[in-house]
Design a protein around this motif. Sequence first.
Motif, mmCIF file in Angstrom:
data_model
loop_
_atom_site.group_PDB
_atom_site.id
_atom_site.type_symbol
_atom_site.label_atom_id
_atom_site.label_comp_id
_atom_site.label_asym_id
_atom_site.label_seq_id
_atom_site.Cartn_x
_atom_site.Cartn_y
_atom_site.Cartn_z
ATOM 1 N N ALA A 20 28.290 36.745 53.392
ATOM 2 C CA ALA A 20 29.021 35.584 52.893
ATOM 3 C C ALA A 20 30.257 35.308 53.742
ATOM 4 O O ALA A 20 30.568 34.155 54.060
ATOM 5 C CB ALA A 20 29.418 35.810 51.432
ATOM 6 N N ALA A 21 30.971 36.366 54.113
ATOM 7 C CA ALA A 21 32.172 36.210 54.936
ATOM 8 C C ALA A 21 31.810 35.692 56.327
ATOM 9 O O ALA A 21 32.506 34.850 56.896
ATOM 10 C CB ALA A 21 32.910 37.537 55.039
ATOM 11 N N SER A 38 34.325 34.011 45.252
ATOM 12 C CA SER A 38 35.182 33.578 46.361
ATOM 13 C C SER A 38 36.560 33.207 45.841
ATOM 14 O O SER A 38 36.775 33.045 44.631
ATOM 15 C CB SER A 38 34.551 32.385 47.079
ATOM 16 N N SER A 39 37.501 33.032 46.760
ATOM 17 C CA SER A 39 38.869 32.674 46.377
ATOM 18 C C SER A 39 38.916 31.245 45.833
ATOM 19 O O SER A 39 38.036 30.423 46.116
ATOM 20 C CB SER A 39 39.790 32.784 47.596
ATOM 21 N N THR A 40 39.941 30.961 45.042
ATOM 22 C CA THR A 40 40.120 29.615 44.504
ATOM 23 C C THR A 40 40.234 28.593 45.627
ATOM 24 O O THR A 40 39.681 27.488 45.550
ATOM 25 C CB THR A 40 41.380 29.557 43.628
ATOM 26 N N LEU A 73 35.208 23.763 49.073
ATOM 27 C CA LEU A 73 33.788 23.422 48.968
ATOM 28 C C LEU A 73 33.594 22.222 48.048
ATOM 29 O O LEU A 73 32.817 21.309 48.351
ATOM 30 C CB LEU A 73 32.996 24.613 48.447
ATOM 31 N N PHE A 74 34.301 22.211 46.934
ATOM 32 C CA PHE A 74 34.183 21.113 45.979
ATOM 33 C C PHE A 74 34.568 19.788 46.641
ATOM 34 O O PHE A 74 33.859 18.783 46.506
ATOM 35 C CB PHE A 74 35.085 21.382 44.768
#
Length: 287
Positions: free
Chosen positions: A63-64, A73-75, A81-82
């Motif tokens: 993933a990294a 994952s981090s906020t 991504l959103f």
Amino acid sequence: MDKPVAKTPKYAIVNGDEATFAELLPHTNGDTTIVVYTDASGKRFYATEDEWSHGGREFSTKAARQGIVTSESSTKDKIALFKLLFEGRKDVYAHGYRRKDGGIGYAPMCSNEWKPGVCPKKTNLKARCPDCPQRSFAPLSDSALVSHFKGERSDFKDVVGLYVLGKNCKTSVLVADFDKEGWKSEIAAYQQACEASSINVAIERSRSGNGGHAWIFFSEPIDAALARNLGSTLITTATNTTGALGFSAYDRLFPAQSTIPEGSFGNLIALPFQGLAQKQGNSTPST
């Protein structure tokens, strides 16, 4: 002091394939636990805790390396991504407000809104924001999205609306809107039409809970007319598949226009994952 309990990874790579954690079960010997997981097809399997932990580390490394965003994952990465997926007009977005009838309305987010002596709406409720010489719009910020996700305001002011058309009349999303009774079966037929054409589609239960949105994301903005033609073709295919004369629950496509009307920002749609609606089981992915 008790030994801290290690968190079970949600994702892992087992036998070279990605897998998703389902549950922990005690082993018959009473000393260990078994990890139950599902593969990409939804089939259930089991692995030892050591096997799952090893697979979890392997997945984290992958993933990294590939920039994969997951629930762990981090906020910052999740918001990035959103915003990459739900991309609309960049210079302005809309906020919600509670109408007198209790429903929700939308207005462009402006830093001068309702300021005495500045905002024309203070003295003229019919004043139009796109034509206002005092307007001061801003791009959608991360903090506005976080407020949208939390959904702490009963006046709907933290609900974010996306203007789907850019100034060049191109769009990065196509949304089919289904409302009222029968929306689940019709949106399922639309989803099947998308999948038959190898088009990925994300299904969202709407804020009201009485309908759904089918989101298609484009890798780059395309002409609104082309996007609408695609949507119309998919609707026709879905209708033919079901043998129905028409989709009674199908409402419209977003964008609803191929061009932006004079003095307008074009139509908008509320973003999903709105906190207040989520508490009622709405504004979330649906199957």
